[in-house]
Enzyme design. Structure first.
Site, PDB file in Angstrom:
ATOM      1  N   HIS A  41      46.019  46.675  32.374  1.00 40.40           N
ATOM      2  CA  HIS A  41      45.749  45.318  32.857  1.00 40.40           C
ATOM      3  C   HIS A  41      44.332  45.188  33.419  1.00 40.40           C
ATOM      4  CE1 HIS A  41      46.742  41.705  35.527  1.00 40.40           C
ATOM      5  NE2 HIS A  41      47.113  41.335  34.316  1.00 40.40           N
TER       6      HIS A  41
ATOM      7  N   LYS B  13      40.141  44.924  33.712  1.00 40.32           N
ATOM      8  CA  LYS B  13      39.052  44.171  33.083  1.00 40.32           C
ATOM      9  C   LYS B  13      37.740  44.754  33.588  1.00 40.32           C
ATOM     10  CE  LYS B  13      42.603  41.057  33.270  1.00 40.32           C
ATOM     11  NZ  LYS B  13      43.783  41.159  34.141  1.00 40.32           N
TER      12      LYS B  13
ATOM     13  N   ASP C  75      24.833  49.975  30.246  1.00 45.25           N
ATOM     14  CA  ASP C  75      23.825  51.008  30.544  1.00 45.25           C
ATOM     15  C   ASP C  75      24.072  51.731  31.866  1.00 45.25           C
ATOM     16  OD1 ASP C  75      22.576  50.481  28.178  1.00 45.25           O
ATOM     17  OD2 ASP C  75      20.973  49.252  29.027  1.00 45.25           O
TER      18      ASP C  75
ATOM     19  N   HIS D 267      44.286  31.943  38.502  1.00 45.88           N
ATOM     20  CA  HIS D 267      44.476  33.296  37.992  1.00 45.88           C
ATOM     21  C   HIS D 267      43.715  34.322  38.827  1.00 45.88           C
ATOM     22  CE1 HIS D 267      44.178  36.569  34.848  1.00 45.88           C
ATOM     23  NE2 HIS D 267      45.445  36.238  34.730  1.00 45.88           N
TER      24      HIS D 267
ATOM     25  N   LYS E  55      42.594  36.982  41.552  1.00 44.46           N
ATOM     26  CA  LYS E  55      43.356  38.011  42.273  1.00 44.46           C
ATOM     27  C   LYS E  55      42.452  38.594  43.357  1.00 44.46           C
ATOM     28  CE  LYS E  55      44.514  38.399  37.568  1.00 44.46           C
ATOM     29  NZ  LYS E  55      45.891  38.244  37.423  1.00 44.46           N
TER      30      LYS E  55
ATOM     31  N   ASP F  52      38.440  38.451  57.708  1.00 42.58           N
ATOM     32  CA  ASP F  52      37.516  38.562  58.841  1.00 42.58           C
ATOM     33  C   ASP F  52      36.037  38.568  58.467  1.00 42.58           C
ATOM     34  OD1 ASP F  52      39.820  38.680  60.281  1.00 42.58           O
ATOM     35  OD2 ASP F  52      39.662  40.787  60.815  1.00 42.58           O
TER      36      ASP F  52
END
Length: 508
Positions: free
Chosen positions: A249, A251, A256, A426, A428, A433
């Protein structure tokens, strides 16, 4: 009608679902028939189910996962135990996923400067334990001298990714849960092909289950024909087994070794609002430039080795070569379902438990175990301003019903719940603080915390956290706060149905 049927047959999700359903039906019918013909088979299946229930009670699994299985086995003792052997979290099933090889311990000696764990501990001692936990469990250290950029929508990250890929001179690594042809992926693919022709090493890894409805099964071969090193993670084979749950899951995009992207944004047009599916698609991401990218590179190389069994013996050439001025610290990390350590959930818990003023969370799904519910409610009851934003328009209606089933318990404890009205949220993230935040791929649900390969970047201090906070507050301004009036409007039958679904939430 014929075209619709052809389209349905060509859909790997439909075909895979049918094959799995047929296998399950065959197993049930065979067991039922044999049990009626030979009473000793019935007794053996019942004894097996009883043994598995006792084993589950003694097992050190999360209770939220064990209870649904125990209920199912008790309701269907003839074949419930056998189904757990097929799909459950058994040592046999886990060993099948672990069979490839151990993840190699990362080596950061080639990075132009050492990790900054001690400097971060001196500057922000409150988060020393959390940072040390990540380093001990995933071997991913804290880095300084890394520039960070926050992207409040997918469109902005897409533009930055195109610019970064165009600048590539040596290599490009891309690891994504979903890839789908369209404006976003076609644009990126054109750049990747051009870079291959210029002599760049390009590697692309995508999750096969995540791309069931978006890519043909041999798309990796097509990419290889273009000169791209391509791998399908955990190839989808519709058989009764549990490792289909262990999806990649993550991404990650690395250019480089000096530029890295991470967040919730997949490579499909809805993520940049070129395709409207559930209203406005709100997603977020972060870019790192400098030594902190080393963690992302190591994560990619580890997963590539795990998937292909290939070894990288010249990892030094993939490490960062530049440093950038940054006003905070970064710690990209990963979580794996192949061990007994729930790194992602623990990182969230550390932040919640150490909050002094506020905790803000954005998540598309809210399916919590008892430990997370306790952490959130105790924080709110202790005077911490705890706020959670979820989608106003769902992408999965069944999961959305389960998400809403947690609202009342959290609301009664003082947690403020918001639903993003313009569309599907979507993003996450968790932040607290004004001095710590996580931008990553982990949903607040059982799959992300226990079943998937996930990743995230912890940001300690720095102006980027203020940008994240401002964006979250702006998002709240576009959201509806869940209040007592909202709860009175929920039909009691729908509430009961959601509570029943919640029991089986870990299996969704």
């Amino acid at each position: 009608m014929l075209k619709k049927l052809q389209k349905l047959i060509a859909d790997r999700r439909f075909v895979g679902g049918v094959l799995l359903a047929v296998q399950a039906a065959v197993v049930i019918c065979v067991i039922a028939f044999v049990s009626l013909s030979w009473m000793w088979v019935y007794r053996m299946c019942t004894i097996l189910s009883a043994i598995i229930v006792i084993w589950l009670i003694r097992k050190y699994d999360n209770p939220a996962y064990k209870i649904p299985w125990i209920v199912l086995i008790l309701l269907f003792p003839i074949f419930g135990g056998l189904f757990y052997l097929f799909w459950g979290n058994t040592p046999f099933n886990r060993n099948r996923a672990r069979h490839r090889q151990r993840l190699r311990h990362p080596d950061f000696s080639a990075v132009p400067e050492p990790p900054a764990s001690e400097e971060m501990a001196a500057a922000l001692p409150r988060y020393t334990r959390g940072a040390r936990y990540i380093q001990n469990e995933s071997a991913m250290p804290v880095w300084g001298d890394t520039a960070t950029t926050y992207y409040p929508v997918g469109e902005k990250q897409f533009a930055a990714m195109c610019e970064a890929l165009e600048s590539a001179e040596h290599f490009i690594f891309m690891e994504y849960f979903i890839i789908e042809p369209g404006k976003m992926w076609d644009t990126l693919l054109d750049i990747l092909v051009r870079k291959v022709r210029e002599g760049c090493e390009v590697r692309v890894m995508y999750d096969d289950a995540g791309c069931l409805g978006t890519l043909p099964h041999s798309y990796d071969k097509y990419l290889c024909s273009l000169g791209i090193h391509a791998v399908r993670f955990n190839r989808f084979i519709p058989t009764l087994n549990t490792y289909l749950n262990n999806r990649d899951h993550r991404k990650i995009c690395v250019v480089d070794g000096n530029i890295g992207f991470m967040g919730g944004i997949n490579l499909a047009d809805e993520y940049i609002n070129e395709r409207i599916r559930f209203g406005h698609w709100k997603d977020t991401g972060v870019r790192l430039m400098g030594p902190g990218v080393a963690n992302m590179t190591e994560m990619f190389l580890q997963m590539w080795e795990y998937t292909t069994k290939d070894r990288f013996f010249d990892r030094d050439r993939y490490m960062p070569t530049v440093v950038r001025s940054g006003d905070g610290y970064v710690q990209p990390f990963y979580d794996s379902p192949l061990d007994d350590r729930n790194v992602g959930e623990t990182v969230f818990m550390h932040i919640i438990n150490r909050a002094q003023r506020y905790v803000y969370i954005t998540t598309p799904y809210l399916i919590l175990d008892n430990e997370m519910i306790t952490a959130l409610t105790v924080a709110a009851q202790s005077g911490i301003d705890v706020r959670i934003i979820t989608p106003g328009i769902p992408d999965k209606k069944l999961v959305y019903r389960v998400t809403r089933s947690y609202y009342q318990q959290l609301h009664r404890a003082g947690v403020k719940i918001y639903e993003y009205r313009p569309g599907f949220l979507h993003a996450k993230m968790i932040l607290s603080d004004d001095d710590v935040a996580v931008v990553g791929t982990m949903n607040m649900d059982f799959r992300s915390f226990f079943l998937h390969f996930e990743c995230g970047t912890v940001l300690y201090g720095g102006e980027t956290i203020s940008e994240i906070r401002d964006d979250v507050l702006d998002t709240m301004g576009l959201s509806r706060q869940i209040d007592d009036e909202w709860f009175r409007s929920v039909p009691w039958l729908a509430s009961i149905a959601a509570s029943i679904l919640r029991l089986f939430a870990p299996m969704l």
